[in-house]
Design an enzyme around this catalytic site. Sequence first.
Site, mmCIF file in Angstrom:
data_model
loop_
_atom_site.group_PDB
_atom_site.id
_atom_site.type_symbol
_atom_site.label_atom_id
_atom_site.label_comp_id
_atom_site.label_asym_id
_atom_site.label_seq_id
_atom_site.Cartn_x
_atom_site.Cartn_y
_atom_site.Cartn_z
ATOM 1 N N ASN A 45 0.836 -1.204 0.000
ATOM 2 C CA ASN A 45 0.000 0.000 0.000
ATOM 3 C C ASN A 45 0.869 1.253 0.000
ATOM 4 O OD1 ASN A 45 0.809 -0.450 2.705
ATOM 5 N ND2 ASN A 45 -1.044 0.446 3.553
ATOM 6 N N VAL A 46 0.330 2.297 -0.594
ATOM 7 C CA VAL A 46 1.025 3.588 -0.666
ATOM 8 C C VAL A 46 0.013 4.664 -0.292
ATOM 9 C CG1 VAL A 46 2.309 5.194 -2.129
ATOM 10 C CG2 VAL A 46 2.533 2.725 -2.502
ATOM 11 N N GLU A 47 0.168 5.218 0.913
ATOM 12 C CA GLU A 47 -0.788 6.220 1.371
ATOM 13 C C GLU A 47 -0.430 7.597 0.835
ATOM 14 O OE1 GLU A 47 -1.147 5.687 5.638
ATOM 15 O OE2 GLU A 47 -2.338 3.859 5.307
ATOM 16 N N GLU A 58 -3.533 -4.145 -3.110
ATOM 17 C CA GLU A 58 -4.106 -4.921 -4.211
ATOM 18 C C GLU A 58 -4.130 -4.107 -5.508
ATOM 19 O OE1 GLU A 58 -5.284 -4.487 -1.191
ATOM 20 O OE2 GLU A 58 -6.559 -6.130 -0.510
ATOM 21 N N CYS A 89 -10.367 -5.120 0.923
ATOM 22 C CA CYS A 89 -11.486 -4.178 1.102
ATOM 23 C C CYS A 89 -12.448 -4.313 -0.080
ATOM 24 C CB CYS A 89 -10.968 -2.746 1.229
ATOM 25 S SG CYS A 89 -10.409 -2.018 -0.323
HETATM 26 N N1 THU Z 1 -5.467 -1.363 2.690
HETATM 27 C C1 THU Z 1 -4.974 -2.146 1.683
HETATM 28 O O1 THU Z 1 -3.841 -1.942 1.225
HETATM 29 N N2 THU Z 1 -5.758 -3.143 1.205
HETATM 30 C C2 THU Z 1 -6.991 -3.453 1.678
HETATM 31 O O2 THU Z 1 -7.648 -4.327 1.134
HETATM 32 C C3 THU Z 1 -7.500 -2.781 2.876
HETATM 33 C C4 THU Z 1 -6.798 -1.536 3.254
HETATM 34 C C5 THU Z 1 -4.648 -0.263 3.203
HETATM 35 C C6 THU Z 1 -5.120 1.104 2.786
HETATM 36 C C7 THU Z 1 -4.548 1.976 3.899
HETATM 37 O O3 THU Z 1 -3.232 2.348 3.544
HETATM 38 C C8 THU Z 1 -4.499 1.063 5.109
HETATM 39 O O4 THU Z 1 -4.658 -0.255 4.612
HETATM 40 C C9 THU Z 1 -5.573 1.347 6.129
HETATM 41 O O5 THU Z 1 -6.824 1.350 5.562
#
Ligand code: THU
Length: 137
Positions: A45-47, A58, A89
């Site tokens: 993930n990359v916020e 994903e 998610c």
């Molecule tokens: N996140 C994912 O990378 N995949 C998911 O299916 C659920 C959530 C990440 C997004 C965010 O950076 C962190 O989890 C908290 O929501």
Amino acid sequence: MPMIDWERLRRLAQDSARRGYAPYSGLKVGAAGVNDRGDVLSSCNVENASLGLTLCAECGLISALAASGGGRLAAVAVSDDGGNPLSPCGRCRQLLHEHGGGDLLVDSGSGAPPRRLNELLPSAFGPGDLPAKGARQ
Ligand code: THU
């Protein structure tokens, strides 16, 4: 379909999660998958400071799939940086569905059997629900 090495996918998801960029939520997430040719792919993930523009692990996995030549996803594992399995998610279930369909296997962790995506996203909307090209107005 390739034999699924779930332990390898879990390890890779965890390794990828360690490289996640999650300064806002603190949750580092990794995703690893294998396509129907046996190619193994991963992402994290990359916020973003906007929060809403955050890319889930994903999303990156789907990009990696396309960039590596595509194919259909056969199996996916998602975890945090401690190796705890995470369930994709809702938005990511839809993304996964486009590239793996309802039979895509989603890891549930080592203690439980994987689940098919059509169990996680029943009655999914998909490419087949769009009008055929020639029928578009
Ligand atoms: N996140 C994912 O990378 N995949 C998911 O299916 C659920 C959530 C990440 C997004 C965010 O950076 C962190 O989890 C908290 O929501």
